[in-house]
Motif scaffolding. Structure first.
Motif, short mmCIF file in Angstrom:
data_model
loop_
_atom_site.label_atom_id
_atom_site.label_comp_id
_atom_site.label_asym_id
_atom_site.label_seq_id
_atom_site.Cartn_x
_atom_site.Cartn_y
_atom_site.Cartn_z
N ALA A 1 3.42 -1.37 -2.41
CA ALA A 1 3.12 -0.23 -1.52
C ALA A 1 2.11 0.72 -2.16
O ALA A 1 1.17 1.18 -1.50
CB ALA A 1 4.40 0.50 -1.17
N LYS A 2 2.30 1.00 -3.44
CA LYS A 2 1.37 1.89 -4.13
C LYS A 2 -0.01 1.26 -4.27
O LYS A 2 -1.03 1.96 -4.19
CB LYS A 2 1.92 2.28 -5.50
CG LYS A 2 3.12 3.21 -5.44
CD LYS A 2 3.54 3.64 -6.84
CE LYS A 2 4.68 4.64 -6.77
NZ LYS A 2 5.11 5.09 -8.12
N GLY B 1 -6.67 0.73 4.78
CA GLY B 1 -6.08 -0.59 4.95
C GLY B 1 -6.87 -1.72 4.35
O GLY B 1 -6.52 -2.90 4.55
N GLY C 1 3.31 -4.48 5.02
CA GLY C 1 2.52 -3.26 4.96
C GLY C 1 1.02 -3.46 5.02
O GLY C 1 0.26 -2.49 4.91
N ARG D 1 -8.66 5.10 -3.42
CA ARG D 1 -7.52 5.55 -2.61
C ARG D 1 -7.90 5.62 -1.14
O ARG D 1 -7.12 5.25 -0.27
CB ARG D 1 -7.04 6.92 -3.10
CG ARG D 1 -6.25 6.88 -4.40
CD ARG D 1 -5.50 8.17 -4.65
NE ARG D 1 -6.42 9.29 -4.83
CZ ARG D 1 -6.94 9.63 -5.99
NH1 ARG D 1 -6.67 8.94 -7.09
NH2 ARG D 1 -7.76 10.68 -6.09
N GLN D 2 -9.11 6.08 -0.86
CA GLN D 2 -9.56 6.13 0.52
C GLN D 2 -9.64 4.73 1.12
O GLN D 2 -9.27 4.51 2.28
CB GLN D 2 -10.93 6.82 0.61
CG GLN D 2 -11.41 7.05 2.04
CD GLN D 2 -12.69 7.85 2.11
OE1 GLN D 2 -13.21 8.33 1.10
NE2 GLN D 2 -13.24 7.99 3.29
N GLY E 1 -7.78 2.27 0.22
CA GLY E 1 -6.40 1.88 0.46
C GLY E 1 -5.86 2.50 1.73
O GLY E 1 -5.19 1.83 2.53
N GLU E 2 -6.15 3.77 1.95
CA GLU E 2 -5.68 4.46 3.15
C GLU E 2 -6.25 3.84 4.42
O GLU E 2 -5.61 3.87 5.48
CB GLU E 2 -6.05 5.95 3.06
CG GLU E 2 -5.29 6.71 1.99
CD GLU E 2 -5.89 8.07 1.70
OE1 GLU E 2 -6.92 8.42 2.34
OE2 GLU E 2 -5.34 8.79 0.84
N SER F 1 -1.86 1.44 -0.88
CA SER F 1 -2.31 2.79 -0.54
C SER F 1 -3.45 3.26 -1.44
O SER F 1 -4.07 4.29 -1.15
CB SER F 1 -1.14 3.77 -0.66
OG SER F 1 -0.75 3.93 -2.02
N GLU G 1 -2.93 4.24 -4.45
CA GLU G 1 -2.34 5.16 -5.42
C GLU G 1 -2.28 4.54 -6.80
O GLU G 1 -2.40 5.22 -7.82
CB GLU G 1 -0.94 5.56 -4.96
CG GLU G 1 -0.25 6.56 -5.86
CD GLU G 1 1.13 6.92 -5.37
OE1 GLU G 1 1.89 7.52 -6.16
OE2 GLU G 1 1.46 6.60 -4.21
#
Length: 357
Positions: free
Chosen positions: A111-112, A55, A66, A49-50, A52-53, A115, A117
């Motif tokens: 999108a998920k 990018g 996105g 997740r990190q 993904g955050e 990110s 997620e």
């Protein structure tokens, strides 16, 4: 490319390396990696997740959907840094899925996925050592890294003469996992009969390009691992004493170290040249040749360098408690992902414009 553009590109790659170092220290300890070995799902979902955050999953996805819209030069630099830290998170596989969802117009859980997620893995492989995706609808899909942590799967399925793309939740497939040499897991899935939600009717060209890119990025990951193992070996040769002398002063060991340094340098040159060619828009046989040259070299060199690194460490190198062996284990698993050295050599000979008919 102008001088200004080259400078901007170099700065972009430097920033990517810096961001990777903040998450996966390139020369840090490997306690996190050891703690995750042989523990399902084989990676840290919070770390994914990190990523993904930051990018990273969408590095190659257009900004309009996105993503970051960056090139393979940046993606390979990122993978190299992750390889130095032996990060087990399936970033390359997630990025492959992101490219397919982008090609499908952003449909599905893009999108998920971007990110971090959700984790969607593309279940394309039906046999060992291939870059072909037959898309047999009912076929068992093989060799899915860290599949136990997936929230869903993307299934390429041939319908007529086109390769369609479907999305299916993890709960709808039958999944079996098996441990790998490096402490991770590979999954085998049996798709459901209805194949899930249709996303695109013709994903074939996008999948072909995405698999080539994944092969090149995997080569960059292998480069990072072999470079770190070689650096550890040089440090050992400079400090270990035998017969009252630093063993790095022995000429025979110096020759072996020089050979390994050359292998690392040639691998880097091949990967950087391939990334630059693909970013410049090279297509067709020239594109495939560039990728195959880099992947074949990285697969063979990573195994050579990591094996020799263990040997140059002597007895301590063979113990599981000593970190250098972790790099060999990783190379043994990744060398054949997205095509073995033998496969890529055959493909290079078949498509290289440098080879006369």
């Amino acid at each position: 490319m102008s001088a200004a553009e080259a400078d901007d590109r170099a700065e972009s790659i430097r920033m990517i390396r810096d961001s990777a170092a903040a998450v996966v220290p390139p020369d840090g300890d490997l306690k996190r990696i050891r703690a995750l070995r042989f523990q399902e799902p084989g990676f840290d979902p919070a770390m994914l997740r990190q990523m993904g955050e930051m990018g990273w999953i969408g590095l190659r996805v257009p900004e309009a959907l996105g993503g970051a819209g960056l090139g393979l030069g940046e993606m390979c630099a990122l993978a190299e840094e992750l390889g130095r830290g032996l990060a087990p998170e399936p970033l390359i596989q997630a990025a492959l899925s992101a490219q397919l969802l982008a090609a499908a117009g952003g449909k599905g859980a893009l999108a998920k996925l971007l990110s971090g997620e959700a984790l969607l893995l593309t279940a394309w492989q039906e046999r060992a050592d291939t870059l072909e995706a037959p898309g047999t609808p009912e076929a068992t899909r093989l060799f899915l890294p860290m599949a136990g942590g997936a929230t869903g799967f993307l299934l390429p399925a041939r319908i007529g003469d086109r390769l369609a793309l479907h999305e299916v939740p993890a709960s709808a497939v039958r999944l079996e996992t098996a441990p790998t040499q490096d402490g991770g897991f590979l999954g085998t899935i049996t798709p459901p009969r209805d194949l899930g939600t249709p996303l695109a009717t013709d994903i074939g060209p996008a999948l072909t390009e995405a698999l080539d890119e994944a092969a090149l990025v995997t080569a960059a990951y292998l480069l990072g691992g072999m470079e770190r193992a070689f650096a550890m070996t040089l440090d050992y040769l400079r400090t270990r004493q035998q017969f009252g002398r630093i063993i790095g002063t022995f000429q025979a060991l110096q020759h072996r170290a020089a050979d390994l340094k050359m292998q690392v340098a040639l691998t880097r040159a091949s990967i950087e040249a391939a990334a630059a060619a693909l970013d410049a828009g090279v297509r067709g046989d020239a594109r495939r040749a560039a990728v195959s040259r880099a992947k074949a070299r990285a697969a063979e060199a990573s195994l050579l360098v990591t094996r020799q690194s263990i040997q140059l460490h002597g007895g301590i190198g063979y113990t599981d408690d000593y970190d250098v062996g972790l790099f060999l284990r990783k190379a043994m698993v990744l060398a054949n992902q997205f095509g073995s050295a033998a496969l890529h050599r055959r493909r290079f000979m078949a498509v290289s414009p440098e080879v006369e008919a």
